[in-house]
Design a protein around this motif. Structure first.
Motif, PDB file in Angstrom:
ATOM      1  N   ARG A  85      -0.141   1.991  -9.177  1.00 51.36           N
ATOM      2  CA  ARG A  85       0.025   2.744  -7.931  1.00 51.36           C
ATOM      3  C   ARG A  85       1.390   3.374  -7.813  1.00 51.36           C
ATOM      4  NH1 ARG A  85      -1.173  -1.495  -3.593  1.00 51.36           N
ATOM      5  NH2 ARG A  85      -3.395  -1.753  -3.854  1.00 51.36           N
ATOM      6  N   ASP A 107       0.826  -1.199   0.000  1.00 48.37           N
ATOM      7  CA  ASP A 107       0.000   0.000   0.000  1.00 48.37           C
ATOM      8  C   ASP A 107       0.874   1.268   0.000  1.00 48.37           C
ATOM      9  OD1 ASP A 107      -3.077   0.501   0.734  1.00 48.37           O
ATOM     10  OD2 ASP A 107      -1.818   2.114   1.555  1.00 48.37           O
ATOM     11  N   PRO A 108       0.456   2.309  -0.713  1.00 47.42           N
ATOM     12  CA  PRO A 108       1.229   3.560  -0.699  1.00 47.42           C
ATOM     13  C   PRO A 108       1.463   4.084   0.719  1.00 47.42           C
ATOM     14  CG  PRO A 108      -0.527   3.716  -2.324  1.00 47.42           C
ATOM     15  CD  PRO A 108      -0.708   2.402  -1.621  1.00 47.42           C
ATOM     16  N   GLU A 109       0.489   3.854   1.596  1.00 46.67           N
ATOM     17  CA  GLU A 109       0.640   4.321   2.969  1.00 46.67           C
ATOM     18  C   GLU A 109       1.869   3.687   3.635  1.00 46.67           C
ATOM     19  OE1 GLU A 109      -2.619   5.196   6.441  1.00 46.67           O
ATOM     20  OE2 GLU A 109      -3.347   4.329   4.573  1.00 46.67           O
ATOM     21  N   THR A 160       3.547  11.762  -7.397  1.00 44.65           N
ATOM     22  CA  THR A 160       3.137  12.589  -6.261  1.00 44.65           C
ATOM     23  C   THR A 160       4.348  12.946  -5.392  1.00 44.65           C
ATOM     24  OG1 THR A 160       1.054  11.383  -6.294  1.00 44.65           O
ATOM     25  CG2 THR A 160       1.456  12.738  -4.375  1.00 44.65           C
ATOM     26  N   LEU A 161       5.179  11.940  -5.124  1.00 45.47           N
ATOM     27  CA  LEU A 161       6.352  12.179  -4.282  1.00 45.47           C
ATOM     28  C   LEU A 161       7.336  13.138  -4.953  1.00 45.47           C
ATOM     29  CD1 LEU A 161       7.062   8.578  -2.902  1.00 45.47           C
ATOM     30  CD2 LEU A 161       6.004  10.499  -1.710  1.00 45.47           C
ATOM     31  N   PHE A 216       9.494   5.681   4.298  1.00 48.62           N
ATOM     32  CA  PHE A 216      10.297   6.903   4.168  1.00 48.62           C
ATOM     33  C   PHE A 216      10.300   7.677   5.478  1.00 48.62           C
ATOM     34  CE2 PHE A 216       9.514   6.563  -0.554  1.00 48.62           C
ATOM     35  CZ  PHE A 216      10.854   6.476  -0.906  1.00 48.62           C
ATOM     36  N   LYS A 217       9.135   7.742   6.104  1.00 48.06           N
ATOM     37  CA  LYS A 217       9.019   8.484   7.353  1.00 48.06           C
ATOM     38  C   LYS A 217       9.923   7.894   8.432  1.00 48.06           C
ATOM     39  CE  LYS A 217       5.789   9.586  11.030  1.00 48.06           C
ATOM     40  NZ  LYS A 217       4.497   9.247  11.615  1.00 48.06           N
ATOM     41  N   ARG A 277       3.469   4.284 -10.166  1.00 47.15           N
ATOM     42  CA  ARG A 277       3.693   5.452 -11.025  1.00 47.15           C
ATOM     43  C   ARG A 277       2.999   6.693 -10.451  1.00 47.15           C
ATOM     44  NH1 ARG A 277       6.845   7.623 -12.541  1.00 47.15           N
ATOM     45  NH2 ARG A 277       5.972   8.731 -14.319  1.00 47.15           N
ATOM     46  N   LEU A 278       1.796   6.482  -9.946  1.00 44.34           N
ATOM     47  CA  LEU A 278       1.064   7.626  -9.413  1.00 44.34           C
ATOM     48  C   LEU A 278       1.729   8.132  -8.124  1.00 44.34           C
ATOM     49  CD1 LEU A 278      -1.305   9.457  -9.946  1.00 44.34           C
ATOM     50  CD2 LEU A 278      -2.819   7.836  -8.814  1.00 44.34           C
ATOM     51  N   LEU A 279       2.164   7.214  -7.296  1.00 40.87           N
ATOM     52  CA  LEU A 279       2.837   7.611  -6.052  1.00 40.87           C
ATOM     53  C   LEU A 279       4.161   8.312  -6.367  1.00 40.87           C
ATOM     54  CD1 LEU A 279       3.001   7.652  -2.974  1.00 40.87           C
ATOM     55  CD2 LEU A 279       4.065   5.393  -3.055  1.00 40.87           C
ATOM     56  N   ILE A 336       5.085   5.285   2.203  1.00 38.62           N
ATOM     57  CA  ILE A 336       5.314   6.600   2.814  1.00 38.62           C
ATOM     58  C   ILE A 336       5.822   6.422   4.249  1.00 38.62           C
ATOM     59  CG2 ILE A 336       4.157   8.705   3.607  1.00 38.62           C
ATOM     60  CD1 ILE A 336       2.336   8.444   1.130  1.00 38.62           C
ATOM     61  N   GLU A 337       5.237   5.459   4.948  1.00 38.83           N
ATOM     62  CA  GLU A 337       5.658   5.149   6.314  1.00 38.83           C
ATOM     63  C   GLU A 337       7.141   4.743   6.341  1.00 38.83           C
ATOM     64  OE1 GLU A 337       3.503   5.703   8.709  1.00 38.83           O
ATOM     65  OE2 GLU A 337       4.750   4.984  10.368  1.00 38.83           O
TER      66      GLU A 337
END
Ligand code: SF4
Ligand code: SF4
Ligand code: SF4
Ligand code: FES
Lengths: 63, 136, 321
Positions: free
Chosen positions: B84, B47-49, B91-92, B55-56, B86-88, B52-53
């Motif tokens: 997903r 999942d993108p979440e 966005t990033l 990276f965080k 490509r879109l993420l 991101i987590e």
């Protein structure tokens, strides 16, 4: 020098304060109006698609 | 940025990419220790979440490894991952993260060596980019 | 029970949340009958000094709108937290960072450079920037520190309730205030004045099949006003947004896609990531080249998926050097 701070100024939209400096006679020597606020719409609107702007800029001021 | 060792989180699917990674070991192909691997059932389940987590929590780069297109054990999972990803990534990038920090790669059972090379290449790239900084 | 004591404040805000409070119209008088408002800069002439002089926890409820953009916002948030029993994050800016949070995609210095020098309508003297302390002949002037990034209210103080929306619907504010007045409060940390479901659940639009080969910008097509926006290739944040703004949802009713102001639905922490997944899953292609093209049709993914929630997202403090 004595100062009077009006902080915040009220009953209007936005943040502001006024510093009034009094001299020894108790008269106003000088007064400064300050705006302690910046969000930067000028910058984060740049490059955004035109159709998004009407949905962002109303949040500059909602009063 | 001398001596900077990037932390890379790799999510790999339980099927082709898992076997590919194993075969790298069997073939004695070595790769830098910067990659920490996390197994998931399918590349499509990352999942993108979660990315991101990662990276965080301090990852300098994230790589998702899956079966080649057409070979996903769950048929379409890797297509989902591709869309997903490509879109993420887009966005990033807008947020200021270089797109090289997020990769999606297909690894088959026969690609142990290629996998090892890939990790080397990603590690080099991230060394060049430097750490993902945090605001003070 | 004596009258409840309220404070209403704004950090980095637009005042729309305050207006939403005022828009409760004559009901505001009912609130006034049950409560005294001790501090409300947009409407009443009390000063920070008045708040400083109050005893701790002497305010029953503080409605705090606006994000935390500078040291003054943080200072007053902490002051009001100390003086208030209940702290409510009022509106998207306080809850998620809101529209001002879009600034988190820019660097602090770039913002200052453009605003004070680059912008064609600014005529500052070369090299002049606002200073935290400025010496003038009469003494010193102080301005707050402009932070590197926008923060949500709960990133600087403990928040008891979140009342979402940009702005929150007035009727919802009233319900929440009434719940407070009658002591019917949910457990701390709850989102109040909204539903516990995604916005799509209360959307009356027809849904057929979500398979999209082209994403459109609203000006590019004549869309069917009865059918789900997302199915027509118009990004609508309904799947990643909490319902409750109104019934039918406010923007949908005005024939515009939802932009997500009520924040993430229950169990979703990152609204943008959730929306990004939802959008990816409806792209109807298995061809890498075509997928690329379809995604290119989404012109501003960050400003679309994270329009209100950039500071609340895990992305908040991560930036490349
Ligand atoms: S949430 Fe919306 S209405 Fe409220 S202060 Fe922020 S921008 Fe204004
Ligand atoms: S995506 Fe938007 S238009 Fe479609 S059902 Fe959800 S809220 Fe309604
Ligand atoms: S439809 Fe969406 S953007 Fe519009 S008011 Fe409701 S939650 Fe906010
Ligand atoms: S199982 Fe390997 S990508 Fe789906």
């Amino acid at each position: 020098m004595k100062t009077i701070s009006i902080d915040p100024i009220t009953r209007l939209e936005g943040h502001g304060k006024i510093e009034i400096f009094l001299n020894d006679q108790g008269n106003v020597e000088n007064a400064y109006f300050q705006v302690p606020e910046l969000r930067g719409f000028e910058v984060f609107c740049l490059g955004r698609p035109v159709e998004i702007l009407p949905r962002i800029v109303p949040r500059i001021c909602g009063v | 940025m001398d001596n900077f060792e990037p932390k890379i989180i790799g999510f790999y699917c339980n099927w082709s990419s898992q076997m590919g990674i194993d075969s790298a070991g069997v073939e004695g192909a070595s790769y830098p220790p910067n990659l920490r691997l996390i197994r998931v059932m399918c590349s499509g389940s990352v999942d993108p979440e979660v990315i991101i987590e990662a990276f965080k929590k301090g990852a300098d780069g994230v790589v998702i490894l899956g079966c080649h297109l057409g070979n996903c054990h769950y048929r379409n999972g890797n297509y989902n991952a591709l869309r997903r990803y490509r879109l993420l990534q887009k966005t990033l990038e807008q947020f200021g993260l270089e797109k090289e920090r997020l990769r999606l790669e297909w690894v088959s059972v026969a690609e142990g060596k290629r996998f090892a090379g890939l990790v080397g290449e990603i590690t080099e790239e991230l060394r060049r980019l430097g750490p993902l900084r945090q605001f003070s | 029970m004596g009258k409840l004591k309220f404070a209403i404040y704004w950090g980095a805000a637009c005042g729309g949340c305050d207006v939403a409070v005022v828009d409760t119209h004559e009901k505001l008088l009912d609130i006034a009958a049950a409560a005294d408002i001790l501090f409300w800069p947009v409407a009443l002439d009390f000063k920070y000094r008045d708040v400083e002089e109050m005893a701790d926890k002497s305010i029953d409820v503080c409605l705090f709108s606006g994000a935390v953009r500078n040291s003054e916002n943080e200072h007053i948030a902490k002051l009001l937290r100390q003086k208030s029993k209940v702290m409510v994050a009022l509106g998207a800016c306080a809850q998620l960072g809101g529209i001002p949070g879009l600034a988190n995609e820019k660097r602090r210095q770039d913002i200052l450079d453009f605003v004070y020098h680059g912008s064609p309508s600014t005529a500052s003297q070369k090299g002049v920037y606002p200073q935290e302390i400025t010496s003038v002949p009469e003494g010193k002037l102080k301005l707050p520190k402009f932070y590197d990034a926008v923060m949500t209210l709960d990133q600087v103080v403990e928040v008891d309730y979140y009342l979402p929306g940009c702005p929150p619907e007035s009727a919802r504010i009233l319900e929440v205030v009434q719940a407070i007045v009658t002591g019917n409060l949910p457990p701390k940390g709850a989102v109040v004045g909204a539903l516990d479901k995604a916005l799509c659940d209360s959307c009356p639009r027809k849904r057929e099949e979500k398979k999209v080969k082209v994403f459109y910008r609203p000006q590019e097509i004549l869309f069917d006003p009865e059918r789900c926006f997302l199915e027509q290739g118009l990004i609508c944040l309904g799947p990643a947004t909490r319902g409750g703004c109104s019934d039918p949802p406010r923007c949908i009713r005005s024939n515009m896609p939802c932009e997500g102001c009520y924040g993430p639905p229950p169990d979703v922490t990152d609204q943008g990531a959730k929306m990004l997944s939802a959008v990816s899953s409806i792209i109807d292609s298995q061809d890498p080249g075509q997928i690329e093209k379809i995604i290119d049709g989404i012109v501003d993914p960050l400003g679309t998926f994270y329009r209100f929630g950039l500071p609340a997202s895990a992305l908040r403090k991560k930036r490349f050097p």
